[in-house]
Design an enzyme around this catalytic site. Structure first.
Site, short mmCIF file in Angstrom:
data_model
loop_
_atom_site.label_atom_id
_atom_site.label_comp_id
_atom_site.label_asym_id
_atom_site.label_seq_id
_atom_site.Cartn_x
_atom_site.Cartn_y
_atom_site.Cartn_z
N CYS A 80 98.82 -94.14 -79.23
CA CYS A 80 98.72 -92.81 -79.82
C CYS A 80 97.45 -92.07 -79.35
CB CYS A 80 98.80 -92.90 -81.34
SG CYS A 80 99.28 -91.35 -82.09
N HIS A 123 102.72 -96.43 -83.03
CA HIS A 123 101.76 -97.41 -83.57
C HIS A 123 102.40 -98.78 -83.77
CE1 HIS A 123 98.48 -94.57 -84.75
NE2 HIS A 123 99.47 -93.71 -84.67
N GLU A 143 100.95 -101.49 -84.07
CA GLU A 143 100.10 -102.25 -85.00
C GLU A 143 100.45 -102.00 -86.46
OE1 GLU A 143 99.33 -99.55 -83.50
OE2 GLU A 143 98.03 -98.29 -84.75
N1 GLN Z 1 98.07 -91.21 -84.84
C1 GLN Z 1 97.26 -90.73 -83.89
O1 GLN Z 1 96.57 -91.49 -83.18
C2 GLN Z 1 97.20 -89.23 -83.76
C3 GLN Z 1 96.60 -88.74 -82.47
C4 GLN Z 1 95.93 -87.40 -82.69
N2 GLN Z 1 96.92 -86.38 -83.09
C5 GLN Z 1 95.18 -86.92 -81.44
O2 GLN Z 1 95.57 -85.95 -80.86
O3 GLN Z 1 94.22 -87.59 -81.04
#
Ligand code: GLN
Length: 247
Positions: free
Chosen positions: A126, A226, A228
Site C-alpha cells: 500500500c 494489506h 498483513e
Molecule cells: N493503507 C495505506 O497504506 C494508504 C496509503 C495512503 N493513501 C498513501 O497515499 O500513502
C-alpha cells in the site's frame, strides 16, 4: 507395503530431494518447491527488517515471525539499520507522505535508497508500494519524496478516500489457485508498468478500468492491499522465499 521415501521434483531444475514417507512423485510449482525447501531447511537463518516509521509495521512483524527460521526486526533509525544485518525489507502500509517526511528528517531515506539499490528483496504494501514506485500521481501538493526503484507509476488513493476502502478476493496466480483476500484501505493502484515488471494481480476499479494491484520486478515486490491484515500468509511466504533465494 515396503517403506519407501517421497521423491519431490522441482519442475524447473529437475533437482529432487527425499522427504520422509512414501515414494510418491510430487510435481510441485516452483513456489511450493521453495516453500518445502525452506521448511526442510529449518536452520535457514533469515532476518527481515520492517520499516517502522509509521503505519501497520507490527502486523508485518507478527506475520513474518510465523515463518520457521525467520526473524523480523522493526527499523526506525539509521542506527537500527547499522546494527541489524537484514536480508530483506518490508515497507508497510500507512501514509507515504508521512513516511517520506520522517525518513527525510531522520536521515533514513538515503539508507532506504541504498538498500533498494543493493538488490536485496524489498516489499512495499500500500503506502510502501507508493514509496517504492518511480512515479506517483495524486501526490501531495508540492510533491512527495519517493525511494523509487520499482518501475511503475502509481495513483495514490486510486479507489477513493477512507470511506471507499473495501475488501475483495482477487486472483494471484503466483500464490496458487485459491483467491487472496485483498484489504484495500485508501489504496493506490499501478497505472503504468515499466521494463522488467511482472504483473501479479489486477482488479477492476470503480470506473470499470482494469488496474494492476500487485507486481514484481526482480527483487522488488509491491501490492496495493494489506496482506498483513489477513490470516493468509501466502504473500509473506512468497517474500520469505524471495529473500531465501537471494541468499
Ligand atoms: N493503507 C495505506 O497504506 C494508504 C496509503 C495512503 N493513501 C498513501 O497515499 O500513502
Amino acid at each position: 507395503m515396503k517403506n519407501i521415501h517421497s521423491l519431490t521434483i522441482d519442475p524447473l531444475t529437475g533437482s529432487s530431494f527425499k522427504t520422509s514417507g512414501k515414494y510418491n512423485l510430487h510435481i510441485l510449482t516452483k513456489y511450493q518447491f521453495n516453500r518445502q525447501t525452506i521448511n526442510m531447511c529449518q536452520s535457514v537463518d533469515i532476518t527481515i527488517g520492517v520499516l517502522a516509521l509509521q503505519g501497520a509495521f507490527r502486523e508485518h512483524v507478527l506475520a513474518i515471525e510465523q515463518s520457521a527460521g525467520v526473524k523480523a526486526v522493526a527499523l526506525r533509525t539509521r542506527e537500527d539499520f547499522e546494527q541489524n544485518k537484514i536480508d530483506g525489507l518490508i515497507i508497510p502500509g500507512g501514509e507515504s507522505t508521512t513516511m517520506a517526511h520522517i525518513a527525510n528528517r531522520s536521515g533514513v531515506m538515503d539508507i532506504l535508497r541504498e538498500f533498494v539499490a543493493s538488490g536485496k528483496p524489498v516489499w512495499g504494501t500500500c503506502a510502501g508500494l507508493i514509496f517504492l514506485a518511480d512515479k506517483a500521481q495524486s501526490a501531495k501538493i508540492g510533491g512527495q519524496a519517493l525511494i523509487g526503484g520499482l518501475h511503475v507509476t502509481v495513483d495514490r488513493n486510486h479507489f477513493g478516500a477512507q470511506v471507499h476502502s473495501f475488501e475483495v478476493d482477487i486472483s494471484v496466480p503466483v500464490l496458487g489457485e485459491k483467491p487472496f483476500h485483498g484489504v484495500f484501505i485508501r489504496a493506490p493502484a499501478i497505472l503504468e508498468t515499466g521494463e522488467g515488471v511482472e504483473i501479479l494481480a489486477k482488479h477492476i476499479d470503480q470506473n470499470g478500468k482494469e488496474v494492476v494491484v500487485a507486481a514484481r520486478q526482480g527483487s522488488l515486490l509491491g501490492c496495493s492491499f494489506h496482506p498483513e491484515l489477513t490470516p493468509d500468509n501466502r504473500f509473506h511466504n512468497l517474500f520469505v522465499d524471495m529473500v531465501a533465494a537471494s541468499l
